[in-house]
Design an enzyme around this catalytic site. Structure first.
Site, PDB file in Angstrom:
ATOM      1  N   SER A 261       0.825  -1.265   0.147  1.00  0.00           N
ATOM      2  CA  SER A 261       0.028   0.017  -0.095  1.00  0.00           C
ATOM      3  C   SER A 261       1.096   1.510   0.083  1.00  0.00           C
ATOM      4  O   SER A 261       1.857   1.255   0.471  1.00  0.00           O
ATOM      5  CB  SER A 261      -0.909  -0.131   1.268  1.00  0.00           C
ATOM      6  OG  SER A 261      -1.358   1.128   1.444  1.00  0.00           O
TER       7      SER A 261
ATOM      8  N   TYR B  83      -2.352  -1.325  10.841  1.00  0.00           N
ATOM      9  CA  TYR B  83      -2.542  -1.992   9.502  1.00  0.00           C
ATOM     10  C   TYR B  83      -1.111  -1.462   8.796  1.00  0.00           C
ATOM     11  O   TYR B  83      -0.876  -2.293   7.790  1.00  0.00           O
ATOM     12  CB  TYR B  83      -3.661  -1.552   9.059  1.00  0.00           C
ATOM     13  CG  TYR B  83      -3.715  -1.795   7.534  1.00  0.00           C
ATOM     14  CD1 TYR B  83      -4.138  -2.826   6.920  1.00  0.00           C
ATOM     15  CD2 TYR B  83      -3.690  -0.393   6.538  1.00  0.00           C
ATOM     16  CE1 TYR B  83      -3.918  -2.870   5.723  1.00  0.00           C
ATOM     17  CE2 TYR B  83      -3.544  -0.588   5.246  1.00  0.00           C
ATOM     18  CZ  TYR B  83      -4.027  -1.826   4.730  1.00  0.00           C
ATOM     19  OH  TYR B  83      -3.911  -1.904   3.237  1.00  0.00           O
TER      20      TYR B  83
ATOM     21  N   LYS C 139       2.158  -3.846   6.696  1.00  0.00           N
ATOM     22  CA  LYS C 139       2.531  -3.922   5.015  1.00  0.00           C
ATOM     23  C   LYS C 139       4.027  -3.366   4.954  1.00  0.00           C
ATOM     24  O   LYS C 139       4.659  -4.180   4.282  1.00  0.00           O
ATOM     25  CB  LYS C 139       1.547  -2.679   4.355  1.00  0.00           C
ATOM     26  CG  LYS C 139       0.145  -3.170   4.263  1.00  0.00           C
ATOM     27  CD  LYS C 139      -0.160  -4.339   3.533  1.00  0.00           C
ATOM     28  CE  LYS C 139      -1.523  -4.775   3.409  1.00  0.00           C
ATOM     29  NZ  LYS C 139      -1.691  -6.054   2.695  1.00  0.00           N
TER      30      LYS C 139
HETATM   31  P1  NAD Z   1     -11.095  -7.222   1.158  1.00  0.00           P
HETATM   32  O1  NAD Z   1     -11.070  -7.401   2.628  1.00  0.00           O
HETATM   33  O2  NAD Z   1     -12.118  -7.121   0.473  1.00  0.00           O
HETATM   34  O3  NAD Z   1     -10.273  -8.775   0.756  1.00  0.00           O
HETATM   35  C1  NAD Z   1      -9.406  -9.393   1.535  1.00  0.00           C
HETATM   36  C2  NAD Z   1      -9.680 -10.965   1.809  1.00  0.00           C
HETATM   37  O4  NAD Z   1      -9.053 -11.678   2.341  1.00  0.00           O
HETATM   38  C3  NAD Z   1     -11.173 -10.963   2.199  1.00  0.00           C
HETATM   39  O5  NAD Z   1     -11.995 -12.070   1.283  1.00  0.00           O
HETATM   40  C4  NAD Z   1     -11.047 -11.818   3.553  1.00  0.00           C
HETATM   41  O6  NAD Z   1     -12.046 -12.729   3.958  1.00  0.00           O
HETATM   42  C5  NAD Z   1      -9.713 -12.563   3.428  1.00  0.00           C
HETATM   43  N1  NAD Z   1      -8.927 -12.799   4.548  1.00  0.00           N
HETATM   44  C6  NAD Z   1      -8.484 -11.879   5.592  1.00  0.00           C
HETATM   45  N2  NAD Z   1      -7.655 -12.724   6.445  1.00  0.00           N
HETATM   46  C7  NAD Z   1      -7.601 -13.715   5.888  1.00  0.00           C
HETATM   47  C8  NAD Z   1      -7.038 -15.157   6.403  1.00  0.00           C
HETATM   48  N3  NAD Z   1      -6.237 -15.152   7.516  1.00  0.00           N
HETATM   49  N4  NAD Z   1      -7.146 -16.234   5.681  1.00  0.00           N
HETATM   50  C9  NAD Z   1      -7.877 -16.286   4.460  1.00  0.00           C
HETATM   51  N5  NAD Z   1      -8.392 -15.351   3.922  1.00  0.00           N
HETATM   52  C10 NAD Z   1      -8.345 -13.914   4.729  1.00  0.00           C
HETATM   53  O7  NAD Z   1      -9.807  -6.330   0.959  1.00  0.00           O
HETATM   54  P2  NAD Z   1      -9.474  -5.758  -0.467  1.00  0.00           P
HETATM   55  O8  NAD Z   1      -9.655  -4.403  -0.558  1.00  0.00           O
HETATM   56  O9  NAD Z   1      -9.781  -6.708  -1.492  1.00  0.00           O
HETATM   57  O10 NAD Z   1      -7.826  -5.809  -0.252  1.00  0.00           O
HETATM   58  C11 NAD Z   1      -6.855  -7.079  -0.597  1.00  0.00           C
HETATM   59  C12 NAD Z   1      -5.380  -6.807  -0.134  1.00  0.00           C
HETATM   60  O11 NAD Z   1      -4.999  -5.441  -0.711  1.00  0.00           O
HETATM   61  C13 NAD Z   1      -5.397  -6.563   1.213  1.00  0.00           C
HETATM   62  O12 NAD Z   1      -4.060  -7.227   1.621  1.00  0.00           O
HETATM   63  C14 NAD Z   1      -5.244  -5.232   1.673  1.00  0.00           C
HETATM   64  O13 NAD Z   1      -4.638  -4.817   2.867  1.00  0.00           O
HETATM   65  C15 NAD Z   1      -4.611  -4.588   0.287  1.00  0.00           C
HETATM   66  N6  NAD Z   1      -4.784  -3.039   0.265  1.00  0.00           N
HETATM   67  C16 NAD Z   1      -6.100  -2.774   0.029  1.00  0.00           C
HETATM   68  C17 NAD Z   1      -6.472  -1.387  -0.256  1.00  0.00           C
HETATM   69  C18 NAD Z   1      -7.684  -0.994  -0.569  1.00  0.00           C
HETATM   70  O14 NAD Z   1      -7.935   0.310  -0.211  1.00  0.00           O
HETATM   71  N7  NAD Z   1      -8.703  -1.717  -0.744  1.00  0.00           N
HETATM   72  C19 NAD Z   1      -5.314  -0.452  -0.511  1.00  0.00           C
HETATM   73  C20 NAD Z   1      -4.015  -0.886  -0.455  1.00  0.00           C
HETATM   74  C21 NAD Z   1      -3.776  -2.337  -0.078  1.00  0.00           C
HETATM   75  C1  UD1 Z   2      -6.605   4.915   3.889  1.00  0.00           C
HETATM   76  C2  UD1 Z   2      -5.687   4.555   4.729  1.00  0.00           C
HETATM   77  C3  UD1 Z   2      -4.698   3.733   4.104  1.00  0.00           C
HETATM   78  C4  UD1 Z   2      -5.251   2.551   3.286  1.00  0.00           C
HETATM   79  C5  UD1 Z   2      -6.092   3.333   2.261  1.00  0.00           C
HETATM   80  C6  UD1 Z   2      -6.788   2.196   1.243  1.00  0.00           C
HETATM   81  C7  UD1 Z   2      -5.855   6.131   6.783  1.00  0.00           C
HETATM   82  C8  UD1 Z   2      -5.286   7.344   7.681  1.00  0.00           C
HETATM   83  N1  UD1 Z   2      -5.078   5.550   5.674  1.00  0.00           N
HETATM   84  O1  UD1 Z   2      -6.022   5.824   2.797  1.00  0.00           O
HETATM   85  O2  UD1 Z   2      -3.840   3.173   5.052  1.00  0.00           O
HETATM   86  O3  UD1 Z   2      -4.067   1.977   2.505  1.00  0.00           O
HETATM   87  O4  UD1 Z   2      -7.296   3.947   2.748  1.00  0.00           O
HETATM   88  O5  UD1 Z   2      -7.780   1.384   2.019  1.00  0.00           O
HETATM   89  O6  UD1 Z   2      -7.040   5.709   6.838  1.00  0.00           O
HETATM   90  N2  UD1 Z   2     -12.258  11.422   3.442  1.00  0.00           N
HETATM   91  C9  UD1 Z   2     -13.351  12.112   3.571  1.00  0.00           C
HETATM   92  N3  UD1 Z   2     -14.619  11.642   4.300  1.00  0.00           N
HETATM   93  C10 UD1 Z   2     -14.781  10.332   4.258  1.00  0.00           C
HETATM   94  C11 UD1 Z   2     -13.652   9.330   4.037  1.00  0.00           C
HETATM   95  C12 UD1 Z   2     -12.465   9.933   3.455  1.00  0.00           C
HETATM   96  O7  UD1 Z   2     -13.237  13.380   3.667  1.00  0.00           O
HETATM   97  O8  UD1 Z   2     -15.581   9.871   4.808  1.00  0.00           O
HETATM   98  C13 UD1 Z   2     -11.152  11.872   2.729  1.00  0.00           C
HETATM   99  C14 UD1 Z   2      -9.816  11.474   3.526  1.00  0.00           C
HETATM  100  O9  UD1 Z   2      -9.448  12.567   4.518  1.00  0.00           O
HETATM  101  C15 UD1 Z   2      -8.720  11.700   2.359  1.00  0.00           C
HETATM  102  C16 UD1 Z   2      -9.569  10.829   1.205  1.00  0.00           C
HETATM  103  O10 UD1 Z   2     -11.084  11.355   1.409  1.00  0.00           O
HETATM  104  O11 UD1 Z   2      -8.414  12.774   2.364  1.00  0.00           O
HETATM  105  C17 UD1 Z   2      -9.431   9.742   0.972  1.00  0.00           C
HETATM  106  O12 UD1 Z   2      -9.553   8.961   2.211  1.00  0.00           O
HETATM  107  P1  UD1 Z   2      -9.847   7.109   2.344  1.00  0.00           P
HETATM  108  O13 UD1 Z   2     -10.497   6.672   1.256  1.00  0.00           O
HETATM  109  O14 UD1 Z   2      -9.884   6.802   3.825  1.00  0.00           O
HETATM  110  O15 UD1 Z   2      -8.113   6.739   1.900  1.00  0.00           O
HETATM  111  P2  UD1 Z   2      -6.748   7.162   2.427  1.00  0.00           P
HETATM  112  O16 UD1 Z   2      -6.809   8.027   3.666  1.00  0.00           O
HETATM  113  O17 UD1 Z   2      -5.813   7.811   1.306  1.00  0.00           O
END
Ligand code: NAD
Ligand code: UD1
Length: 351
Positions: A134, A159, A163
């Site tokens: 991330s 969290y 990562k």
């Molecule tokens: P998500 O929660 O929708 O998907 C993660 C999946 O992993 C879920 O289906 C959950 O049931 C499964 N899971 C969790 N722990 C587990 C375990 N111990 N064993 C087996 N399955 C398990 O999340 P996502 O948005 O699809 O994210 C996928 C990956 O990308 C995650 O590692 C997340 O941290 C990373 N990531 C997501 C974002 C985002 O904004 N969505 C941003 C940066 C990184």
């Molecule tokens: C967040 C997480 C980051 C994670 C990423 C993707 C934090 C501090 N960071 O990033 O670790 O990898 O999500 O899952 O939580 N915002 C509003 N109102 C809301 C929600 C968000 O104004 O109700 C604003 C936030 O202040 C930010 C932007 O929208 O400026 C994006 O927020 P968000 O979607 O939560 O992502 P990040 O904060 O970038």
């Protein structure tokens, strides 16, 4: 290639499965369903089987194991049944606020789970892994746009630390055993949904992230969006982020798979569009493209937020041959299409 997809029932995993099958790969999913619903996987199969371009002649069924990646025996059984060319490792907990309240659970699940997974992988001779990292690993970045040379920073929550630590763990393992090929994909802000509206993001409870909050306000589940701060040093005072369509993000994994076979060692890539949009840019685009209202009011800054975060994605373009295709209009349209056709997310019962 035959791919193990951990966390394949989740938001990014489901979209990636579709891209994998489109490109002629096959997959097996391991997920403990702690944050997902098996209906999502049925819909993935439905979309793959409807698609004209997959080249898979018979009906596709994706083998699914309801297994926790911390369950060594369970994983062993999966590896005994299948021979994988690589693992795309999504499984993990991802709620920032929850991680502050339950740090042990986050370190146990994300770090403990990955250590077990990697150990079972190496025992079975599968040493290719693509890991979901991330942009959070950059902390408050020292350069904008962020390149991969930007030093990692201080994370503001457990969290984020999982990562950052797992990146280090995987790099150290690769260093000690050069047969490993490790790709770390640093996602920026994934939004959007499959254009069909059949799969999308299905957060539990009150959404933490901006886009699901906007869609839930638009669909009437929440009264108004709180905009966290309008006094940042940005063009309109609200936070700027690099939003990326989940289908573009999914495709980056397919490009990374192709690269993993060509390239040894470690590859670290920013996966974003390279464009920064403010909170108000996103709200206005959502209203204009979809013709629905999103009431909002300005609230205090959220602890741990930074003003601006967007990347330079050139390295992924040059080395992986990947670049984003979808723009802000596509992101807000597809997010809304998913939410309005699935106002309560996936059904609890199988369809
Ligand atoms: P998500 O929660 O929708 O998907 C993660 C999946 O992993 C879920 O289906 C959950 O049931 C499964 N899971 C969790 N722990 C587990 C375990 N111990 N064993 C087996 N399955 C398990 O999340 P996502 O948005 O699809 O994210 C996928 C990956 O990308 C995650 O590692 C997340 O941290 C990373 N990531 C997501 C974002 C985002 O904004 N969505 C941003 C940066 C990184
Ligand atoms: C967040 C997480 C980051 C994670 C990423 C993707 C934090 C501090 N960071 O990033 O670790 O990898 O999500 O899952 O939580 N915002 C509003 N109102 C809301 C929600 C968000 O104004 O109700 C604003 C936030 O202040 C930010 C932007 O929208 O400026 C994006 O927020 P968000 O979607 O939560 O992502 P990040 O904060 O970038």
């Amino acid at each position: 290639m035959h791919i193990l997809v951990t966390g394949g029932a989740g938001f990014i995993g489901t979209h990636t499965l579709i891209e994998l099958y489109k490109s002629g790969h096959t997959a097996v999913v391991v997920d403990n369903l702690s944050n997902s619903n098996p209906v999502a996987l049925h819909r993935v199969e439905e979309l793959i089987n409807q698609s004209q371009v997959t080249g898979h002649r018979s009906q596709v069924t994706i083998p699914f194991y309801h297994t926790d990646i911390r369950d060594r025996e369970g994983l062993e059984q999966v590896f005994e049944k299948h021979r994988f060319d690589a693992c795309i490792h999504f499984a993990g907990l991802k709620a920032v606020g929850e991680s502050v309240e339950k740090p042990w659970e986050y370190y146990d699940n994300n770090i403990g789970g990955t250590l077990t997974l990697v150990d079972v992988m190496r025992k079975h001779g599968c040493k290719n892994i693509i890991f979901s990292s991330s942009a959070t690993v950059y902390g408050d970045p020292v350069e904008i746009p962020i390149t991969e040379n930007c030093p990692k920073g201080q994370c503001t929550n457990p969290y984020g630390w999982t990562k950052s630590m797992l990146e280090q763990v995987l790099m150290d393992i690769q260093k000690s055993d050069p047969e490993w090929r490790v790709v770390l994909l640093r996602y920026f802000n994934p939004v959007g949904a499959h254009p069909s509206g059949r799969i999308g993001e299905n957060p539990n409870g009150i959404p933490n992230n901006l886009m699901p909050y906007i869609t839930q306000v638009a669909v009437g589940k929440r009264k108004e969006l709180g905009v966290f701060g309008n006094d940042y040093d940005t063009p309109d005072g609200t936070g700027v982020r690099d939003y990326i369509h989940v289908c573009d993000l999914a495709n980056a994994h397919v490009c990374a798979l192709q690269a993993i076979t060509r390239k040894c060692g470690i590859g670290i890539y920013n996966i974003g569009t390279g464009h920064g949009y403010s909170v108000l840019d996103m709200v206005k685009a959502f209203i204009n493209v979809n013709g629905v209202d999103v009431p909002y009011s300005i609230k205090p800054r959220r602890a741990g937020d930074i003003a601006t975060c967007y990347c330079n994605p050139t390295k992924a373009k040059v080395e992986l041959g990947w670049q984003s295709k979808y723009g802000i209009e596509d992101m807000v349209r597809d997010s809304w299409n998913w939410q309005k056709t699935n106002p309560n997310g996936y059904p609890l019962q199988a369809e």
